[in-house]
Design a protein around this motif. Structure first.
Motif, short mmCIF file in Angstrom:
data_model
loop_
_atom_site.label_atom_id
_atom_site.label_comp_id
_atom_site.label_asym_id
_atom_site.label_seq_id
_atom_site.Cartn_x
_atom_site.Cartn_y
_atom_site.Cartn_z
N GLU A 155 0.87 -1.17 0.00
CA GLU A 155 0.00 0.00 0.00
C GLU A 155 0.90 1.22 0.00
OE1 GLU A 155 -3.79 -0.92 2.61
OE2 GLU A 155 -2.01 -1.64 3.65
N LYS A 168 -3.55 -1.12 -4.36
CA LYS A 168 -3.01 -2.17 -3.51
C LYS A 168 -2.55 -3.36 -4.35
CE LYS A 168 -5.50 -1.42 0.86
NZ LYS A 168 -6.09 -0.12 0.54
N GLU A 174 -12.14 -3.83 -1.25
CA GLU A 174 -11.47 -2.76 -2.01
C GLU A 174 -10.93 -3.32 -3.31
OE1 GLU A 174 -8.40 -1.15 0.37
OE2 GLU A 174 -9.71 -0.35 1.93
N ALA A 179 -8.11 -4.04 -5.95
CA ALA A 179 -6.67 -4.28 -5.77
C ALA A 179 -6.19 -5.20 -6.88
CB ALA A 179 -6.39 -4.89 -4.41
#
Length: 715
Positions: A498, A503, A563, A565
């Motif tokens: 991160e 990510k 999220e 990523a």
């Protein structure tokens, strides 16, 4: 597809690689070489597509890193995230699937930006050995797509006491690079000692589009090699090499935003090895080699995103320690056998400190582990066998390796710890601060678990078989079949990167990559011609790659969070197809023409899409002049447009770059000699983007016109 191979054939006739009249050793012919390095010993028993870059090639041009030289070789492309941090791509396989070694000792680092290849002193390299294709039967995991071995300079025993050495300096205009280096050797008939050292300093690189910000670098290295011959058949060797770099700019990369400023504040590599060799034990047992080594790389990075209140400080330490024993057997000049065992341990430690300024007086520091503290063990045994079915005509080579690997990690909490600290740059702190009031710890709060402690075990095998057939005095033909594997690395299993950008998340349950590899090689040799072609097909299963997806975790409050990523996943099936052509024409005693061209096509078989980071059709060309005193070459590095791209990648246009190199071999000065090297790279100051470097930051252009001058004095 037919048009592609027609272009490949046409490119070979037009372009040539910068080489002297001496022919590179490759494939079938590699069996004639008697090497003292690990690769040389192994390639006596197996026939590989192989490249050897000798010292003449390395010093006759100007290269910032070893990868810059290797991009001129057939089937190899360079990948950059800067000017200093470089790696290579072999037949479409990136550095994760290529084992990099120095003097036969493996290098392993954290993340793809560590630049291990750039930590090798280019002025201390005797030669570079490259195996193209499956090499797990030799070295196990990590050698799935190839092997690169940097052989550093080693003194030779002499009949009487001798002192040899050289010193040199080099300047490059494109980045104001000053390089200074020295080598010194003391030798007798029973012992030798070799010393080496170098220092380099470079400013920002100039491209045709302007200055590439944050592309400076500074590094230095030194080392010592020693050997002692106890008896005519017993020898002990010791080797220590140290490299360190500082203020090394990283202009861009996939793991942080294009607007971020990143640099290595410090990077170091330390290598220590000892080897004991016994030869001519009896009629059949020709040699026993016992070696132990340790190899570690540490790095500290400073990353400043666009937010002026934020600073990220990732760091890592990777230690690899190993030992191996190799025995070499001959039977009636028709059969050759190598038996060996090898084991190594890799230890990985990482830390990321995030500093957020709250005001002019205080900042908050949050510590996290991008990967858990982890260890990776490997223990393997191998056998390599050669049988001359028809001596001088038909040879069978075979190899088998068995490996046990274990990866163990600690539990990772996020954050690891957090505290506030007074800003030492503030005027208020300078007038009132004291040692006792610098640090205030924030009360402990609930922390999420990123990865739990676990152990992963893998049993793998690799096999290789090839037939080498001498069709005639001028023609050689060889067919190689192999299976290879690669166990997921610590970073691929456990990373959580991160760095103010998207990510990048690992996957503890990744399966080992496995694949079958085939290579058909044909060589034609005559007094004035050398033509070589390779056709290869590689079928891989469970290929590890990154794909955009959803990362789900439970935060410190117990809430489930999802999220976007980039996630490591196994691609069920992948197919790599390609061809390579190269040729050399010795026009007369002084002039020669050398050509190569390479093409790779890689697809995800299940969904019929292209894989990422695959080089386009490319090659290298030069016409060379060489006599007893001087040498020169006019060369071109070229690539076609790459449109066979993965989702999210950007297509790149083709380019052709012209270079001029010239050197004066030897100017006698009493008992010493002077060598001069000069040239111009990117002669026309062409603006271009290399496809494998397209993940860089805002300015993606490669270096512009570079004029270099190198002087070397030896005695």
């Amino acid at each position: 597809m037919n048009s592609i191979f027609f272009t490949l054939l046409l490119g070979t006739s037009l372009f040539a690689q910068s080489k002297p009249a001496e022919l590179p050793k490759d494939s079938v012919k590699i069996n004639e070489i008697q090497e003292v390095t690990v690769l040389g010993e192994f390639t006596r028993s197996l026939s590989f597509p192989m490249i050897i870059v000798n010292q003449t090639d390395l010093q006759s041009s100007s290269f910032f890193t070893p990868a810059d030289q290797l991009q001129r070789e057939t089937g190899i492309s360079i990948a950059r995230d800067g000017i200093w941090s470089t790696s290579i791509n072999i037949r479409g396989f990136s550095e994760q699937r290529i084992l990099e070694m120095v003097d036969g000792d493996r290098i392993q680092t954290a993340t793809e930006h560590s630049g291990p290849m750039s930590t090798v002193d280019i002025n201390n390299i005797e030669k570079i050995e490259v195996i193209k294709g499956a090499s797990s039967v030799l070295y196990g995991t990590g050698a799935m797509g190839g092997v690169v071995n940097f052989v550093t300079k080693t003194p030779a025993y002499s009949e009487f006491f001798q002192t040899k050495g050289n010193i040199g300096t080099e300047f490059n205009t494109v980045n104001n690079l000053w390089s200074n280096f020295a080598n010194l050797q003391f030798t007798t008939n029973q012992w030798y000692i070799g010393l080496n050292g170098s220092f380099r300093s470079a400013q920002n690189t100039i491209t045709p589009g302007g200055i590439l910000p944050n592309s400076q670098f500074h590094d230095a290295s030194w080392g010592v090699k020693a050997g002692i011959m106890y008896t005519p058949n017993q020898e002990f060797k010791a080797n220590y090499q140290h490299f360190e770099g500082w203020d090394i700019g990283i202009p861009g990369g996939r793991t942080f935003p294009a607007t971020a400023t990143a640099r290595y504040t410090g990077i170091a590599r330390n290598q220590l090895a000892g080897e004991y060799i016994i030869t001519d034990i009896n009629e059949n047992l020709q040699k026993i080699r016992i070696k132990a080594y340790t190899h570690n790389i540490s790095r500290d990075v400073e990353l400043k995103p666009a937010d002026p209140t934020l600073t990220l400080l990732p760091s890592s330490l990777n230690k690899t320690s190993g030992a191996k024993i190799i025995t070499d057997w001959d039977f009636e000049n028709k059969q050759h056998l190598i038996l060996g065992a090898e084991g190594w341990l890799r230890e990985s430690q990482t830390l990321k400190l995030t500093k957020t300024s709250t005001d002019s007086l205080l900042y908050i520091a949050t510590a996290e582990l991008p990967t858990p503290n982890a260890k990776m063990y490997d223990a393997g045994v191998f056998a390599l066998y050669t049988y001359k079915i028809v001596p001088g005509k038909l040879t069978l080579n075979a190899g088998l390796r068995l490996d046990y690997l274990q990866t163990a990690n600690d539990t990772v909490f996020s954050p690891l710890y957090k505290y506030t600290n007074r800003n030492p740059d503030s005027q208020m702190y300078q007038s009132t601060g004291s040692v006792t009031d610098k640090i205030y710890f924030i009360p402990t709060t609930a922390r999420r678990i990123t990865f739990i402690a676990s152990t992963h075990e893998d049993f793998n095998y690799a096999a290789h078989v090839d037939l080498s057939y001498i069709v005639s005095e001028k023609q050689n033909l060889s067919l190689s079949l192999a299976n290879s594997y690669r166990v997921a690395s610590i970073e691929e299993r456990f990373k959580l990167i991160e760095l103010a950008g998207p990510k990048h998340v690992g996957n503890p349950d990744l399966k080992p990559e496995k694949g079958t590899f085939s290579n058909l090689s044909y060589i034609f040799l005559s007094d004035n011609w050398r033509i070589k072609t390779d056709i290869f097909a590689n079928y891989l299963m469970d290929l590890i790659t990154e794909k955009q997806g959803t990362y789900t975790y439970i935060d410190a409050t117990g809430k489930t969070v999802s999220e976007s990523a980039f996630l490591n996943v196994n691609v069920s099936k992948a197919l790599f197809l390609g061809a390579e052509l190269e040729g050399m024409w010795q026009i007369n005693k002084q002039f020669s023409l050398f050509a190569n061209a390479s093409y790779t096509r890689a697809t995800d078989v299940d969904v019929n899409t292209f894989l990422p980071q695959i080089p386009p059709l490319h090659g290298f060309t030069s016409i060379n002049y060489d006599n007893k005193k001087i040498g020169a070459s006019f060369s071109a590095l070229w690539a076609t447009k790459q449109t066979e791209i993965a989702t999210g990648e950007i297509a790149t246009d083709g380019h052709i770059i012209f270079n001029i190199d010239a050197y004066y071999k030897s100017i006698k000065l009493n008992r010493s000699q002077l060598q001069l090297f000069a040239g111009v790279e990117n002669l026309l100051n062409t603006a271009y983007v290399d496809h494998l470097s397209s993940t860089r930051g805002v300015l993606k252009l490669e270096p512009g016109r570079n004029i270099y001058l190198k002087v070397k004095w030896g005695w």
